[in-house]
Scaffold this motif. Sequence first.
Motif, mmCIF file in Angstrom:
data_model
loop_
_atom_site.group_PDB
_atom_site.id
_atom_site.type_symbol
_atom_site.label_atom_id
_atom_site.label_comp_id
_atom_site.label_asym_id
_atom_site.label_seq_id
_atom_site.Cartn_x
_atom_site.Cartn_y
_atom_site.Cartn_z
ATOM 1 N N GLN A 192 0.825 -1.200 0.000
ATOM 2 C CA GLN A 192 0.000 0.000 0.000
ATOM 3 C C GLN A 192 0.865 1.257 0.000
ATOM 4 O O GLN A 192 0.552 2.247 -0.668
ATOM 5 C CB GLN A 192 -0.947 -0.004 1.203
ATOM 6 C CG GLN A 192 -2.116 -0.962 1.042
ATOM 7 C CD GLN A 192 -2.869 -0.729 -0.266
ATOM 8 O OE1 GLN A 192 -2.944 -1.620 -1.119
ATOM 9 N NE2 GLN A 192 -3.418 0.458 -0.442
ATOM 10 N N HIS A 193 1.956 1.224 0.739
ATOM 11 C CA HIS A 193 2.874 2.361 0.768
ATOM 12 C C HIS A 193 3.488 2.594 -0.609
ATOM 13 O O HIS A 193 3.522 3.732 -1.099
ATOM 14 C CB HIS A 193 3.972 2.093 1.802
ATOM 15 C CG HIS A 193 5.017 3.155 1.875
ATOM 16 N ND1 HIS A 193 4.738 4.461 2.190
ATOM 17 C CD2 HIS A 193 6.365 3.095 1.666
ATOM 18 C CE1 HIS A 193 5.855 5.174 2.180
ATOM 19 N NE2 HIS A 193 6.848 4.381 1.859
ATOM 20 N N LEU A 194 3.940 1.545 -1.260
ATOM 21 C CA LEU A 194 4.590 1.682 -2.560
ATOM 22 C C LEU A 194 3.603 2.116 -3.639
ATOM 23 O O LEU A 194 3.923 2.952 -4.490
ATOM 24 C CB LEU A 194 5.283 0.376 -2.935
ATOM 25 C CG LEU A 194 6.445 -0.039 -2.013
ATOM 26 C CD1 LEU A 194 6.944 -1.436 -2.372
ATOM 27 C CD2 LEU A 194 7.586 0.965 -2.066
ATOM 28 N N LEU A 195 2.396 1.564 -3.622
ATOM 29 C CA LEU A 195 1.390 1.987 -4.591
ATOM 30 C C LEU A 195 1.058 3.469 -4.426
ATOM 31 O O LEU A 195 0.805 4.172 -5.409
ATOM 32 C CB LEU A 195 0.119 1.145 -4.438
ATOM 33 C CG LEU A 195 0.218 -0.329 -4.863
ATOM 34 C CD1 LEU A 195 -1.051 -1.078 -4.452
ATOM 35 C CD2 LEU A 195 0.448 -0.461 -6.364
ATOM 36 N N SER A 196 1.072 3.953 -3.199
ATOM 37 C CA SER A 196 0.771 5.368 -2.962
ATOM 38 C C SER A 196 1.859 6.274 -3.521
ATOM 39 O O SER A 196 1.643 7.483 -3.675
ATOM 40 C CB SER A 196 0.608 5.638 -1.459
ATOM 41 O OG SER A 196 1.857 5.663 -0.791
ATOM 42 N N LEU A 197 3.004 5.704 -3.836
ATOM 43 C CA LEU A 197 4.120 6.453 -4.421
ATOM 44 C C LEU A 197 4.237 6.218 -5.925
ATOM 45 O O LEU A 197 5.222 6.598 -6.543
ATOM 46 C CB LEU A 197 5.424 6.055 -3.724
ATOM 47 C CG LEU A 197 5.497 6.403 -2.231
ATOM 48 C CD1 LEU A 197 6.731 5.774 -1.594
ATOM 49 C CD2 LEU A 197 5.502 7.917 -2.021
ATOM 50 N N GLY A 198 3.242 5.574 -6.503
ATOM 51 C CA GLY A 198 3.243 5.351 -7.947
ATOM 52 C C GLY A 198 4.051 4.157 -8.400
ATOM 53 O O GLY A 198 4.292 3.995 -9.599
ATOM 54 N N ILE A 199 4.471 3.309 -7.469
ATOM 55 C CA ILE A 199 5.296 2.146 -7.810
ATOM 56 C C ILE A 199 4.370 0.969 -8.094
ATOM 57 O O ILE A 199 3.728 0.432 -7.190
ATOM 58 C CB ILE A 199 6.288 1.828 -6.676
ATOM 59 C CG1 ILE A 199 7.229 3.012 -6.473
ATOM 60 C CG2 ILE A 199 7.078 0.558 -6.983
ATOM 61 C CD1 ILE A 199 8.027 2.964 -5.191
ATOM 62 N N THR A 200 4.324 0.565 -9.361
ATOM 63 C CA THR A 200 3.408 -0.491 -9.790
ATOM 64 C C THR A 200 4.108 -1.829 -9.986
ATOM 65 O O THR A 200 3.460 -2.833 -10.287
ATOM 66 C CB THR A 200 2.716 -0.091 -11.103
ATOM 67 O OG1 THR A 200 3.705 0.137 -12.119
ATOM 68 C CG2 THR A 200 1.904 1.188 -10.914
ATOM 69 N N GLY A 201 5.420 -1.852 -9.842
ATOM 70 C CA GLY A 201 6.192 -3.085 -9.946
ATOM 71 C C GLY A 201 7.522 -2.898 -9.255
ATOM 72 O O GLY A 201 8.033 -1.781 -9.160
ATOM 73 N N TRP A 202 8.067 -3.996 -8.751
ATOM 74 C CA TRP A 202 9.358 -3.879 -8.071
ATOM 75 C C TRP A 202 10.134 -5.177 -8.130
ATOM 76 O O TRP A 202 9.587 -6.248 -8.442
ATOM 77 C CB TRP A 202 9.175 -3.439 -6.619
ATOM 78 C CG TRP A 202 8.495 -4.407 -5.691
ATOM 79 C CD1 TRP A 202 9.001 -5.559 -5.154
ATOM 80 C CD2 TRP A 202 7.168 -4.289 -5.147
ATOM 81 N NE1 TRP A 202 8.086 -6.159 -4.318
ATOM 82 C CE2 TRP A 202 6.965 -5.404 -4.295
ATOM 83 C CE3 TRP A 202 6.149 -3.346 -5.284
ATOM 84 C CZ2 TRP A 202 5.774 -5.598 -3.590
ATOM 85 C CZ3 TRP A 202 4.962 -3.540 -4.577
ATOM 86 C CH2 TRP A 202 4.778 -4.662 -3.752
ATOM 87 N N GLN A 203 11.426 -5.075 -7.813
ATOM 88 C CA GLN A 203 12.245 -6.256 -7.601
ATOM 89 C C GLN A 203 12.640 -6.300 -6.131
ATOM 90 O O GLN A 203 13.290 -5.388 -5.618
ATOM 91 C CB GLN A 203 13.512 -6.259 -8.462
ATOM 92 C CG GLN A 203 14.327 -7.533 -8.250
ATOM 93 C CD GLN A 203 15.292 -7.878 -9.352
ATOM 94 O OE1 GLN A 203 16.274 -8.582 -9.114
ATOM 95 N NE2 GLN A 203 15.038 -7.433 -10.569
ATOM 96 N N ASP A 204 12.187 -7.360 -5.464
ATOM 97 C CA ASP A 204 12.555 -7.568 -4.065
ATOM 98 C C ASP A 204 13.992 -8.081 -4.038
ATOM 99 O O ASP A 204 14.296 -9.148 -4.557
ATOM 100 C CB ASP A 204 11.610 -8.569 -3.401
ATOM 101 C CG ASP A 204 11.800 -8.636 -1.893
ATOM 102 O OD1 ASP A 204 12.965 -8.638 -1.444
ATOM 103 O OD2 ASP A 204 10.795 -8.694 -1.172
ATOM 104 N N ALA A 205 14.858 -7.305 -3.402
ATOM 105 C CA ALA A 205 16.291 -7.543 -3.495
ATOM 106 C C ALA A 205 16.827 -8.513 -2.457
ATOM 107 O O ALA A 205 18.052 -8.710 -2.385
ATOM 108 C CB ALA A 205 17.040 -6.209 -3.391
ATOM 109 N N TRP A 206 15.951 -9.109 -1.656
ATOM 110 C CA TRP A 206 16.439 -10.046 -0.636
ATOM 111 C C TRP A 206 15.280 -10.947 -0.242
ATOM 112 O O TRP A 206 14.575 -10.694 0.719
ATOM 113 C CB TRP A 206 16.984 -9.294 0.573
ATOM 114 C CG TRP A 206 17.585 -10.150 1.645
ATOM 115 C CD1 TRP A 206 17.638 -11.499 1.691
ATOM 116 C CD2 TRP A 206 18.223 -9.688 2.851
ATOM 117 N NE1 TRP A 206 18.271 -11.939 2.840
ATOM 118 C CE2 TRP A 206 18.645 -10.829 3.566
ATOM 119 C CE3 TRP A 206 18.479 -8.432 3.375
ATOM 120 C CZ2 TRP A 206 19.302 -10.731 4.797
ATOM 121 C CZ3 TRP A 206 19.133 -8.341 4.598
ATOM 122 C CH2 TRP A 206 19.544 -9.474 5.297
ATOM 123 N N VAL A 207 15.068 -12.002 -0.995
ATOM 124 C CA VAL A 207 13.947 -12.891 -0.754
ATOM 125 C C VAL A 207 14.437 -14.135 -0.015
ATOM 126 O O VAL A 207 15.123 -14.988 -0.576
ATOM 127 C CB VAL A 207 13.249 -13.294 -2.073
ATOM 128 C CG1 VAL A 207 12.112 -14.273 -1.801
ATOM 129 C CG2 VAL A 207 12.723 -12.053 -2.787
#
Length: 523
Positions: A206-221
């Motif tokens: 929800q935080h990332l969507l509120s910043l316009g981020i619609t996709g990401w790469q999780d760098a430590w799974v």
Amino acid sequence: MPLTFTNGPIWTGTTDPTVSPSPDWVEIDGKRISAVGEGPPPRGDVFDLGGRTLIPGLQDAHVHPPIGGLAMIRCELHDVDPSDYARVIGEYAESHPDASWIIGGGWPMNVFEGGIARREVLDLVVPDRPVLLHSSEGHAAWVNSVALAAAGIDAATPDPRYGRIERDADGRPNGTLQEGAVDLVERFAPPDTVDEVMEGIAAAQQHLLSLGITGWQDAWVRPVDHDAYVRLDGSRELIARVAGSLWWDRERGPEQLDDLIDMIGEKGDRYQPLGIKLMVDGVIENGTGAMCSPYADSGENGLTFLPRELLIDIVPRIMAAGIQPHFHAIGDCAIRSALDAVAAGNPEDVERVRPHIAHIHVVDPLDVPRFATLGVTANAQTLWACNDDTMTNLTVGRLGPERIPWQYPFRSLVDAGARLAAGSDWSVSSANPFAQMAVAVTRRSDEGTEPFLPEQALTVEEALTAFTRGSAFVNHDERRAGSIRPGKAADLVVISDDPFSADDLSTISVEATFVAGSMVFEL
């Protein structure tokens, strides 16, 4: 029913010559962009931009939603004034009487002298339970005396192979653990559960969507993060498109590759583990970034977690298996080792898997052209390229004058033909893309500071491209998203101002976010 966005600036970010870079309207039909044009918009439903700007959905190429999300629901110190730490920690402990450990974090190293947080502060507010608070950078932890005792750490405990126990003059641990030393305490803390991580990712999303981020790469799974993403995807609670980089355990050897390959085969609708995270070194702030020449203040070269010889062995095998290497490389020696490892592989594999090096903090000028030559994407955390407290109080003195100009060479990399992606490294620092773009183009933390190596600044277009096409490319998502043109997913963001005319990019706010044609955030 199609929906047309019009009556405001539009930046398509596309290289398609048949699509205007700044059209008058964009039409979406269902989940896809159906048309982009100039002149009067098509008849039908209209989304009136009202002078606001439409851009493609932003993508973050290096972010930590499980870590950031768990911090949001635990003892949260991000954005807390250091003078309030004791109060916030004490209130959290008081409100969680059944918690066997007090876990959280978000304190930046630069708020403590020398980057050292002391146990006595925690001992006063939580004297009865272990406290484990990770630094915002993720490379250190602040612990109290009970936590040290629970782990059996005292003056006689040696530093672990990949870490350091900070100590007083008499050898007693002072409360700060660096890098692998954090594991000495963490192994005794309650492990994160899948349900907790799911709750954390949901909060982070929800935080990332509120910043316009619609996709990401999780760098430590981690395995628990992987399971949480799979479950969220299966229950359709995952809205954004997520690429995952599975953690390479430095305590294990190449035999773990088979296990990681099995996990990467578990492809979902919105979650796809496609890479392996290779943590080559630490960070400059605490002297653990791997340098080819010693630090100016210590005479030491930092820490190397994955030696060059190991990387040259495993990286070609990782790429041959169709897996993307995602390097954490901070110091010049770590970056050179990562480039050498890619160079040891098959060029066709490199093109297919798209390796990238995150952080690119200290790059020897001799290595700058190698990014383009080898096809390695430079994954930039642009917010750090300024004269903030970390730079002035910790980094500059450690590097010495010769290597200061080698830091965050964005302009040199672009001019040499390198592809640039952008990632926030949140929750290490802000996930706000426009705050990051502001530093990328000004090299300033705010108006009152001198620009840091201003000759390395990016243009607004280059900064936007890094957060759209550049990151979508790293995330293997550029055919679906990353720009606005017919046929692509309707991942779109409405922002308050035109970036090309704004006085300060950091003041731009996201007012609506669309993913696959559905509004998922509105201010």
